[in-house]
Design an enzyme around this catalytic site. Sequence first.
Site, short mmCIF file in Angstrom:
data_model
loop_
_atom_site.label_atom_id
_atom_site.label_comp_id
_atom_site.label_asym_id
_atom_site.label_seq_id
_atom_site.Cartn_x
_atom_site.Cartn_y
_atom_site.Cartn_z
CB CYS A 229 30.20 47.06 33.03
SG CYS A 229 29.38 45.46 33.19
CG HIS B 169 34.21 45.59 35.23
ND1 HIS B 169 33.48 46.56 35.87
CD2 HIS B 169 33.31 44.68 34.79
CE1 HIS B 169 32.20 46.27 35.83
NE2 HIS B 169 32.06 45.13 35.18
CD GLU C 285 35.91 48.81 37.13
OE1 GLU C 285 36.14 49.02 35.92
OE2 GLU C 285 35.02 48.02 37.52
#
Length: 419
Positions: free
Chosen positions: A276, A392, A394
């Site tokens: 990001c 993202h 994660e």
Amino acid sequence: MPAARYCPQCGAPLATRTIHTRERAVCAFCGYVHYVNPIVAAGTLVHQDDCILLVKRGIPPGQGEWALPSGYAEVGETPEEAALRETLEETGLQVAIERLLVAEAFYDGDSPGGVIILYAAHAVGGRLVPRDDALEARFFRPDEIPDQIAFRQHRRAIALWQAQPGQDGARRVPLVGVPLGTNLRREAVIPAYLRALTGAGAAYHLIQPTDDAHELRVAYAQSSGLLLTGGGDVDPELYGERNEGRSVSLDPERDRAELTLTRWALQEGKPILAICRGIQLLNIAAGGTLYQDISTDIKDALDHRGEPKRAIEELAHPVQITQPSRLARAMGLSPHDEGDEANTAAVNSSHHQAIKEVAPGWIVTARAPDGVIEAIEPPPAAAGWVIGVQWHPERLYAKHTPSRDLFIAFIEASQQWAP
Ligand code: MN
């Protein structure tokens, strides 16, 4: 707010007042102010012959799961004393503390509820018997340690212990450096990044932004790889543009520290996973530029911002992935797969800026259907495992195999990295 309703001094009802910018319970009768302070918890990682001691918890939180022996400190105890007492109570072992492993906030929902302090220790007496809150207590070899550990901070302590160089100087698990913003509350502890790192088998340490190049270099040198995380916008002056209000939440100290760390890593070929804000910073570090706001700068763009309309965990748009590329390999896409379908992945999206000019010589490895750049990497000839993604991974780690594979590839590269 505190659960107390009556003044512990005089028994009169407590009222809520704002004192020093916080709401506090105050006794209207005697003036007593009821301060509620965070709890301190402490515990030990006891090791012996390369094995570590875990207990199966008999009480919530984490009931039935394995964890390090630990518990709450009591008044009149130091954290070290609490760690020794809890270890003795739960395992029957007397231990000696060697050094601090982890001091980190733990959360009660979204709000920090206390601080956990974990120490490396070794047994000096007693007999191993599970007691008190523990159902079982035993030593685990490195290959037996369960993936599921009750608390992330305990998992981190285990990974840090495993990240110590052994007698041959090699680390059993890599230590990933995670640069922070200056606003600790907002940037230090988005747990999804840390969960993904520990889930993929890495230890991490958090790097405070600083203009002290020596301090930064020490933190850099300890890192086997860098994870550049999300956050506020990078100052447009750093890529030769003016900010007319479209770049927000600037953090110049963080920008400077991350650019320095990133350039060092690019020079040396140290692995970087940039997410990001991270991909944007990576592109700037290598000489590229950004669109300061997708919705004003790109005609007919998709909604990349997402929140508050769409949760960050939700898949938002597909990306078309370039073959062959380091990204395609890392995400488990085969170079022999034919057709667009095989090289498309659905990703989440939570950004309002995007790459405009890609850094000289770098390649775009993923794009959204509206043309927005979603991944970049250095040319194949350049040394080092370096990947930037605009989405993202994660936040998708638990349920999205390509995102998990991306983290695992990063951790493997960090494990193998050598100067
Ligand atoms: Mn997007």
